[in-house]
Design an enzyme around this catalytic site. Sequence first.
Site, PDB file in Angstrom:
ATOM      1  N   GLU A  35      37.772  34.074  66.346  1.00  0.00           N
ATOM      2  CA  GLU A  35      36.639  33.428  67.027  1.00  0.00           C
ATOM      3  C   GLU A  35      35.926  32.391  66.156  1.00  0.00           C
ATOM      4  O   GLU A  35      34.714  32.500  65.917  1.00  0.00           O
ATOM      5  CB  GLU A  35      35.657  34.496  67.517  1.00  0.00           C
ATOM      6  CG  GLU A  35      36.303  35.456  68.499  1.00  0.00           C
ATOM      7  CD  GLU A  35      35.399  36.608  68.936  1.00  0.00           C
ATOM      8  OE1 GLU A  35      34.213  36.610  68.534  1.00  0.00           O
ATOM      9  OE2 GLU A  35      35.881  37.511  69.634  1.00  0.00           O
ATOM     10  N   ASN A  89      42.674  33.581  66.511  1.00  0.00           N
ATOM     11  CA  ASN A  89      42.451  34.306  67.763  1.00  0.00           C
ATOM     12  C   ASN A  89      41.076  33.946  68.321  1.00  0.00           C
ATOM     13  O   ASN A  89      40.103  33.853  67.575  1.00  0.00           O
ATOM     14  CB  ASN A  89      42.520  35.813  67.467  1.00  0.00           C
ATOM     15  CG  ASN A  89      42.532  36.686  68.698  1.00  0.00           C
ATOM     16  OD1 ASN A  89      43.359  36.501  69.574  1.00  0.00           O
ATOM     17  ND2 ASN A  89      41.637  37.665  68.750  1.00  0.00           N
ATOM     18  N   HIS A 107      39.924  37.907  78.036  1.00  0.00           N
ATOM     19  CA  HIS A 107      38.889  38.743  78.672  1.00  0.00           C
ATOM     20  C   HIS A 107      38.457  38.048  79.964  1.00  0.00           C
ATOM     21  O   HIS A 107      37.675  37.094  79.939  1.00  0.00           O
ATOM     22  CB  HIS A 107      37.707  38.930  77.735  1.00  0.00           C
ATOM     23  CG  HIS A 107      38.036  39.718  76.499  1.00  0.00           C
ATOM     24  ND1 HIS A 107      38.500  41.013  76.553  1.00  0.00           N
ATOM     25  CD2 HIS A 107      37.978  39.387  75.180  1.00  0.00           C
ATOM     26  CE1 HIS A 107      38.701  41.456  75.332  1.00  0.00           C
ATOM     27  NE2 HIS A 107      38.399  40.492  74.477  1.00  0.00           N
ATOM     28  N   GLU A 118      43.973  40.436  73.852  1.00  0.00           N
ATOM     29  CA  GLU A 118      42.904  41.399  74.163  1.00  0.00           C
ATOM     30  C   GLU A 118      42.663  41.457  75.664  1.00  0.00           C
ATOM     31  O   GLU A 118      41.530  41.503  76.134  1.00  0.00           O
ATOM     32  CB  GLU A 118      41.602  41.015  73.435  1.00  0.00           C
ATOM     33  CG  GLU A 118      41.742  40.896  71.931  1.00  0.00           C
ATOM     34  CD  GLU A 118      40.429  40.556  71.230  1.00  0.00           C
ATOM     35  OE1 GLU A 118      39.356  40.737  71.845  1.00  0.00           O
ATOM     36  OE2 GLU A 118      40.479  40.091  70.071  1.00  0.00           O
ATOM     37  N   ASP A 136      41.948  42.049  79.430  1.00  0.00           N
ATOM     38  CA  ASP A 136      41.389  42.951  80.423  1.00  0.00           C
ATOM     39  C   ASP A 136      40.761  42.117  81.526  1.00  0.00           C
ATOM     40  O   ASP A 136      40.531  40.917  81.360  1.00  0.00           O
ATOM     41  CB  ASP A 136      40.392  43.968  79.837  1.00  0.00           C
ATOM     42  CG  ASP A 136      39.332  43.350  78.940  1.00  0.00           C
ATOM     43  OD1 ASP A 136      38.995  42.168  79.124  1.00  0.00           O
ATOM     44  OD2 ASP A 136      38.842  44.053  78.034  1.00  0.00           O
TER      45      ASP A 136
END
Length: 596
Positions: free
Chosen positions: A150, A191, A227, A256, A258
């Site tokens: 990030e 990432n 996300h 990651e 979801d």
Amino acid sequence: MATLATSAFGLLAVGTAPSALAASGTLGQLAAAQGRYFGSATDNSELNDSPYTAILGSEFNSITPANSMKWDAVEPQQGQFNYTNGDAIVSFAQSHNQKVRGHTLVWHSQLPSWVSNLPSSQVQAAMENHIAKEAGHYKGKVYAWDVVNEPFNDDGSYRTDAFYNAMGKDYIATALKAARAADPSAKLYINDYNIDGTGAKADAMYQLASDLKKQGVPLDGIGFQGHLAIQYSVPSNIQQNLQRFADLGLDVAFTELDVRMQLPSDSTKLATQADYYRQVTNACLAVSRCVGMTVWDFTDKYSWVPNTFPGEGAADLYDDNLQIKPAYTAVSNALGGSGGGGGGDTTPPSAPSGLTVTGTTATSVSLKWTASTDNVGVTGYDVYRGSTKVGSATSTSYTDTGLTASTTYSYTVKAKDAAGNTSAASSAVTATTQSSDGGGGNPGTGAAKVQYKNNDTSPTDNQIKPGLRVVNTGSSSLDLSKVTVRYYFTGDSGATTFTASCDYAAIGCGNITQKIVALSSPKAGADHYLELGFTSAAGSLAANANTGDLQIRINKTDWSNFSETDDYSYATNTSYADTTKVTAYVNGTLAGGIEP
């Protein structure tokens, strides 16, 4: 017949029958057949849950430690390293023949205070030592590292943290070089989140990756966190975005993944969620250098979402009871499993029934129908005017706009499922738009225009605050109950749910109605509009009179920020002036302004 898998601890796992030993293979096996991995994040406390570990150890061929390799866990005090929790997860992975993605070496969050309190001149040495020690400890045991996590703000600027403040953006190259020296065989990633589709943040990441490759800095891949939320659209250009990074010679991966929703969940939301998972999986499969996917834990039981997004959750492939959800089936389908789109489920939903016309204006037709059924789950509906698709809906209603007065149109609707199958068309219905006077009411000789002022001092905060004033430009009285006003804006980042409110109105807020409408075909600067209407109690406007000040507010339901400067109706004037970009209608007919 259900079969129970056995965990590493010799206990039978409940809820795994549809997945772990399914004839079509686990997600890990299906992904491996496609030359990819399918993994899950996990945490140390979860390793004590035997039914959970039975699925974790059998369903996936990759694991990411969610927290136990972060700086605060590994080096809480300078020079004092603790690998206990990370080692436990690596040991679990090794005993189940799973690869490990290391997460993460350099991140602004979960960073011990001692790092941020270091003099700037000491930060680089501390960072290099941390990377050397941790990556060195796991040398040969970790397939890939999220070396830097990030680094960007959402607007594409660099995040100002201890590392950037001390070294500028060069900290990223320095970290990658240190990781390569510590473990020459590990794949090295940067990432980040909100880079799944193109935009300012993704463009900044692309420029960084391009620059690092040109400089010969060791960078092997980009991690797209993924996300997502069903209240926002899936970025339509995910595949193209992945491909442009792959074209730089980089691997790409969803790291990651979801898909959260506003609680409580229901069958419609779960079907939409399944469709989002399917779209992401298909995008990865379409890009040869998309090496794999990781869900940020596989079960709602251990999801991070409810604690971070109050009122939201149910984001994962398994529910709280470790039972598979439609999202699992959709992923399995896409990977070529027994349930769906990759060659399994070819059963389309039933055709929508009961299609009816619920209302017309001079420029619109509103429709509703009865929901379809499907073995995988209906994810939405496509609406056709004649043979042309004019829009889509996730509910069982739709309004087609921008039509011609006194014209007859024919409509049908088709349903879609999570495996990508499309139903037969519904029975057709016809609808005739009203005449330009509204089909029964006469607006007289009145016409209207809108005056606007900007009541919001910041175009990038979490609200839009237009000041509006309706003016009767005709020569006779104008009944306000026949008037509507539209203010056009963009939701940004795929936002689809909003609230509108009246802060003040000279004629009384109780006499004003507000609704947010999505354009069936988004325009430049406009994918939604706020429509104001007036009750009969609002009365009439005399010739040349105006309504007085109407102070309106628009927010996203999650209260995230807007970027108003590119909105069609936005302007900077802070006193009332005529505008052509806020439109007025009398009985549904455009009376003032220019539509986008």
